[in-house]
Design a protein around this motif. Structure first.
Motif, PDB file in Angstrom:
ATOM      1  N   ARG A  94      59.926  51.127  91.489  1.00  0.00           N
ATOM      2  CA  ARG A  94      60.721  50.227  92.325  1.00  0.00           C
ATOM      3  C   ARG A  94      60.699  48.801  91.810  1.00  0.00           C
ATOM      4  O   ARG A  94      61.043  47.867  92.509  1.00  0.00           O
TER       5      ARG A  94
ATOM      6  N   LEU B 245      68.116  44.292  89.350  1.00  0.00           N
ATOM      7  CA  LEU B 245      68.511  45.055  88.174  1.00  0.00           C
ATOM      8  C   LEU B 245      68.790  44.088  87.017  1.00  0.00           C
ATOM      9  O   LEU B 245      68.404  44.316  85.879  1.00  0.00           O
TER      10      LEU B 245
ATOM     11  N   THR C  73      62.317  41.375  91.994  1.00  0.00           N
ATOM     12  CA  THR C  73      62.729  42.090  93.197  1.00  0.00           C
ATOM     13  C   THR C  73      62.199  41.454  94.473  1.00  0.00           C
ATOM     14  O   THR C  73      62.430  41.957  95.561  1.00  0.00           O
ATOM     15  N   LEU C  74      61.451  40.377  94.334  1.00  0.00           N
ATOM     16  CA  LEU C  74      60.856  39.734  95.504  1.00  0.00           C
ATOM     17  C   LEU C  74      60.039  40.747  96.307  1.00  0.00           C
ATOM     18  O   LEU C  74      60.000  40.697  97.535  1.00  0.00           O
ATOM     19  N   THR C  75      59.456  41.651  95.588  1.00  0.00           N
ATOM     20  CA  THR C  75      58.679  42.709  96.228  1.00  0.00           C
ATOM     21  C   THR C  75      57.356  42.873  95.486  1.00  0.00           C
ATOM     22  O   THR C  75      57.322  42.859  94.262  1.00  0.00           O
TER      23      THR C  75
ATOM     24  N   ARG D 219      78.669  46.572 104.287  1.00  0.00           N
ATOM     25  CA  ARG D 219      77.967  45.348 103.924  1.00  0.00           C
ATOM     26  C   ARG D 219      78.884  44.428 103.151  1.00  0.00           C
ATOM     27  O   ARG D 219      79.686  44.862 102.336  1.00  0.00           O
TER      28      ARG D 219
ATOM     29  N   ARG E 179      74.785  38.513 102.571  1.00  0.00           N
ATOM     30  CA  ARG E 179      73.379  38.608 102.144  1.00  0.00           C
ATOM     31  C   ARG E 179      73.370  39.321 100.808  1.00  0.00           C
ATOM     32  O   ARG E 179      73.928  40.411 100.689  1.00  0.00           O
ATOM     33  N   PRO E 180      72.747  38.722  99.818  1.00  0.00           N
ATOM     34  CA  PRO E 180      72.730  39.383  98.509  1.00  0.00           C
ATOM     35  C   PRO E 180      71.967  40.699  98.545  1.00  0.00           C
ATOM     36  O   PRO E 180      71.024  40.856  99.318  1.00  0.00           O
ATOM     37  N   ASN E 181      72.387  41.608  97.741  1.00  0.00           N
ATOM     38  CA  ASN E 181      71.705  42.890  97.576  1.00  0.00           C
ATOM     39  C   ASN E 181      70.565  42.699  96.581  1.00  0.00           C
ATOM     40  O   ASN E 181      70.784  42.537  95.383  1.00  0.00           O
ATOM     41  N   VAL E 182      69.347  42.706  97.115  1.00  0.00           N
ATOM     42  CA  VAL E 182      68.188  42.390  96.283  1.00  0.00           C
ATOM     43  C   VAL E 182      68.004  43.380  95.144  1.00  0.00           C
ATOM     44  O   VAL E 182      67.604  43.022  94.042  1.00  0.00           O
ATOM     45  N   ALA E 183      68.328  44.634  95.413  1.00  0.00           N
ATOM     46  CA  ALA E 183      68.133  45.650  94.382  1.00  0.00           C
ATOM     47  C   ALA E 183      69.076  45.402  93.210  1.00  0.00           C
ATOM     48  O   ALA E 183      68.670  45.450  92.048  1.00  0.00           O
ATOM     49  N   ALA E 184      70.332  45.129  93.533  1.00  0.00           N
ATOM     50  CA  ALA E 184      71.309  44.893  92.468  1.00  0.00           C
ATOM     51  C   ALA E 184      70.926  43.649  91.677  1.00  0.00           C
ATOM     52  O   ALA E 184      70.977  43.627  90.445  1.00  0.00           O
TER      53      ALA E 184
ATOM     54  N   GLY F  80      58.923  34.371 100.673  1.00  0.00           N
ATOM     55  CA  GLY F  80      60.163  35.132 100.590  1.00  0.00           C
ATOM     56  C   GLY F  80      59.995  36.488  99.933  1.00  0.00           C
ATOM     57  O   GLY F  80      60.954  37.082  99.473  1.00  0.00           O
ATOM     58  N   HIS F  81      58.777  36.973  99.906  1.00  0.00           N
ATOM     59  CA  HIS F  81      58.531  38.283  99.316  1.00  0.00           C
ATOM     60  C   HIS F  81      58.203  39.291 100.404  1.00  0.00           C
ATOM     61  O   HIS F  81      58.029  38.936 101.566  1.00  0.00           O
ATOM     62  N   VAL F  82      58.067  40.515  99.961  1.00  0.00           N
ATOM     63  CA  VAL F  82      57.846  41.606 100.875  1.00  0.00           C
ATOM     64  C   VAL F  82      56.838  42.546 100.224  1.00  0.00           C
ATOM     65  O   VAL F  82      56.714  42.580  99.002  1.00  0.00           O
TER      66      VAL F  82
END
Lengths: 342, 342
Positions: free
Chosen positions: B121, B60, B65-67, B5, B52-57, B96-98
Motif C-alpha cells: 500500500r 501513484l 501516500t500520507l500513510t 466523487r 478532495r484529491p484522490n490520495v491513492a492516485a 495530515g497522515h493516517v
DNA sequence: ACCGCTTGCTAAACCCTTTTAGCAAGGCCA
DNA sequence: TGGCCTTGCTAAAAGGGTTTAGCAAGCGGT
C-alpha cells in the motif's frame, strides 16, 4: 533489499507476454483462453521476481483497496474496548484487508476530518466504533459507502453490531439465583438517568431490562438498589460502604460493571466481609481487573473481540442484512459466587 | 451525498482550464506563472464542488501516500501500551497522515505478512512497536523504507524511541529516599534473568541499573530483594506475602511495576499493614490500575503517549538522526509514600 | 477459394493526479 | 521584418495496474 519495486510490466517482460496477459493470469481469471504454457511462464516469472501488486494502482482501476476505515471515539486507545479493534484487526487480516485506524475523541470536527481522510484513501468501507454503546451521530457520507456501526447504532446506517445485553442481564441474575440466592441481593450502580436516556447508552438500558425481567420471572426482588452517577471504582466503594453501614442482610451484590465491583470489594474488605463466603458478587464487562481481584470476579463479559470480528465480516459480506446484530455475552465464572451462608 | 466523487478534471472543466493548471494551483505552486484570475477560478471551482484529491492516485505519481504503517506485536490491543498508539495516532493526524495499524502477535510469519501488506500500500514509512521494550527482529525490508523502532531497538534500523529507564529507575529510588527512607526498603520483582538477558527487555536492564546507581550514590542498600519470574499481580502477592512472613522490618516496597504493586497491596492488607502509614510503596508504569488502588499508587510512568508521538514525528522528520531517542519518565505522585513511622 | 469460428494473445483505454516539455501570443529590440 | 524573451497556459507522459475491444492465425466446412 532491491531498491526498485517489481512491477507487472517486469513480470510480463520476463514471461514474454503483455501486461494484460500477466494481469489476467495473476488474478486467476478463468474466462481468458490463455494457454497453460502462458500461465506457467507468468506464474514463474512472478515468483522469481517476487512480484507484489501495487494495491493503490490496482485500486485506482477496480475501486477496491482492500482497506477498511476504522473510526472510533476512543476505542483503540482505551483498555475498555481495545478488544473491539483486536477482533477487527484479526478478521481483516484473515480477509486480506487492512485497517486504517483513526480516533476522534468524540469531537464532531475531528469526525468529519476522519471521514474525509479515509474517503480520500478510497477505503472499501467504514466501521464506526464507540467505547460505550450508544446512538452515534455521523456526519454525511456518500451513499455508496459501506458502513457498519460497532457498539453503536444510527438510523442512516442500519447495520450495527451490539452486545446482547438483554440476555446478558438475565444471565447475571441467573448466576446468583441458581446459586441459591433469593434474598439480600443488592443492585449496585443502577442509574435512572442512564436507564432512561437512550442516547447516552442504548445497551445499558437493555442490560437493566434483562436484569429486571429475569428477577421478575423468578419472583425475586432486590433488597436494595444503589444508584450512582458514574461507574468508576470509587463510586462502587462509596455506594457499597454506605449500603453496608445501614444493612446487615446483604448477601449478594449485582454490580453494573467490574469497576464498580472493584470498589465494592474494597468496601466489603473494610467491613470485614469476605467474598464469596459472606457476600457473593457478580458483575459485567470482564474488564481485565476482574481477573486481578481475589477471589477472581465472576462476570458477564462484553464480547468485544467477537464484536470487532463481526463488524469486519459484516462490512465485507456483500449481502448483509440491515439491523442489529447481537453478539452473545459469555459468562466468565471465577470465584466470587457461593450459595448464601446459613 | 452525491454519488460520484469530484475529480480534478471536474474542477478544471468548471474553471475552464486544464487539469495541469488546476493541479498546480491547488498544490500552491509558486513557480507557475498562472494568472491571479486563473487561481481564483480554480480555487472557487474546487470549493464549490467540494473537491478532495484522490490520495491513492496522487501517491501513484508522487510516491507519497500520507500513510504510515504501524506494525506491532500486541500494542494496539492491550491496555499496557495503548498509549503508544494513541500518541502516534494524534501526531499522525496533526501531520495530515493516517495510520495503517497491523498486529502480528509476535509471530514472524505474520510479521512478514504485515510488512508486505503495508508495502503493497506504498506507505511512507513503518513504525515497529512492541509491548515490552526489547531488541526486535525485523524481516527484510527494502532499504529505502523509513523505519522507526518504537519501544524497541534493532541494528538494521537505528532510529528508535525508548523510555528513559535509567533516569526513571533513579527517580523511583529518589522518591523513597527523599521521603526519609533509609532502611527496610525491599525490591520486589528484580529478576536476574531479565537483568542480564538484553534480548528479552533491554530497557528493564536500564531500569534496574538506574535503581542500583541511585541507591549506591545515596549510600543505601536493599533490606531484601525478592525476585520473581513474571510481573503479574499474583506474583507480587506471593512474593510480598512470603517476605512479610519472615521480616518485620520492611518499611518500603520498590516494585518493578504496578501490577506487582497491586498484588503487594493485597498481601500488605492481609498482614494488617496499611499503605502508606506502615509501608510506603512505589513502582513503575502508571498502569491504569495505579489510580484505582487505595491509596493511589505513586509510580514512575512509562511515557507511552509521548513515545508514540515521537515515533511519528521522527518518521516524518526528514533529517532525523539515528540513535536512541529517550523519552523522560514522569513521576506520578499519588498517596502511597510517607516518611517511615517512628 | 471463401466464409466463419475458435484460439491465443495484445493494443489501448481507463482510473486520477502530477510533472515535464513546449506551444501560442504578445512585446521589445534591432 | 525577423529574432528573442516573457507570459500564460496546455498536451502528453508517467505512475502501475485492469479491462475492453479486437487482431491474427489456424482450422473445418462448402
Amino acid at each position: 533489499m532491491p531498491n526498485k519495486r517489481v512491477t507487472l510490466a517486469d513480470v510480463a517482460r520476463r514471461a514474454g507476454l503483455s501486461t494484460a496477459a500477466a494481469s489476467m493470469i495473476l488474478n486467476g481469471r478463468t474466462d481468458t483462453r490463455l494457454s497453460a504454457e502462458a500461465h506457467a511462464r507468468v506464474n514463474d516469472a512472478a515468483a522469481e521476481l517476487g512480484y507484489r501488486p501495487n494495491v493503490a494502482a490496482r485500486g485506482l482501476r477496480t475501486r477496491k483497496t482492500l482497506t477498511i476505515g476504522f473510526i472510533s471515539d476512543v476505542v483503540a486507545t482505551t483498555r475498555f474496548a481495545s478488544g473491539l479493534i483486536q477482533g477487527a484487526l484479526d478478521a481483516a487480516r484473515k480477509a486480506g484487508h487492512v485497517l486504517l485506524v483513526l480516533e476522534t475523541g468524540g469531537d464532531p470536527a475531528r469526525e468529519s476530518e476522519a471521514i474525509a481522510a479515509v474517503l480520500d484513501r478510497q477505503v472499501d468501507g467504514i466501521i464506526f466504533g464507540v467505547m460505550r454503546a450508544r446512538e452515534l451521530f455521523v456526519p454525511d457520507i456518500p451513499q455508496a459507502t459501506n458502513v457498519v456501526m460497532l457498539n453503536a447504532s444510527n438510523k442512516k446506517h442500519p447495520v450495527s453490531v451490539l452486545p446482547d445485553e438483554l440476555s446478558g442481564g438475565r444471565a447475571a441474575v441467573a448466576l446468583l439465583a441458581d446459586a441459591g440466592h433469593r434474598n439480600g441481593i443488592a443492585l449496585i450502580g443502577h442509574n435512572e438517568e442512564v436507564e432512561k436516556n437512550l442516547f447516552r447508552s442504548a445497551t445499558v438500558g437493555q442490560r437493566i431490562a434483562g436484569i429486571r425481567a429475569e428477577m421478575a420471572e423468578r419472583g425475586l426482588r432486590f433488597a436494595a438498589e444503589e444508584s450512582c452517577w458514574d461507574w468508576e471504582p470509587h463510586h462502587g466503594y462509596d455506594v457499597t460502604r454506605a449500603l453496608l453501614k445501614d444493612r446487615g442482610d446483604i448477601r449478594a451484590l449485582l454490580c453494573m460493571n467490574d469497576r464498580l465491583a472493584f470498589g465494592a470489594y474494597q468496601a466489603l474488605a473494610d467491613h470485614g466481609l469476605s467474598v464469596p463466603h459472606d457476600v457473593s458478587v457478580v458483575s459485567f464487562d470482564n474488564d481485565e481487573l476482574a481477573s486481578y481481584l481475589r477471589p477472581g470476579l465472576t462476570t458477564v463479559a462484553l464480547p468485544h473481540e467477537a464484536m470487532g470480528r463481526s463488524s469486519v465480516e459484516l462490512l465485507l459480506d456483500h449481502d448483509r442484512r440491515p439491523g442489529h446484530h447481537l453478539i452473545p455475552m459469555p459468562v466468565i465464572e471465577r470465584g466470587s459466587i457461593l450459595p448464601p451462608a446459613g
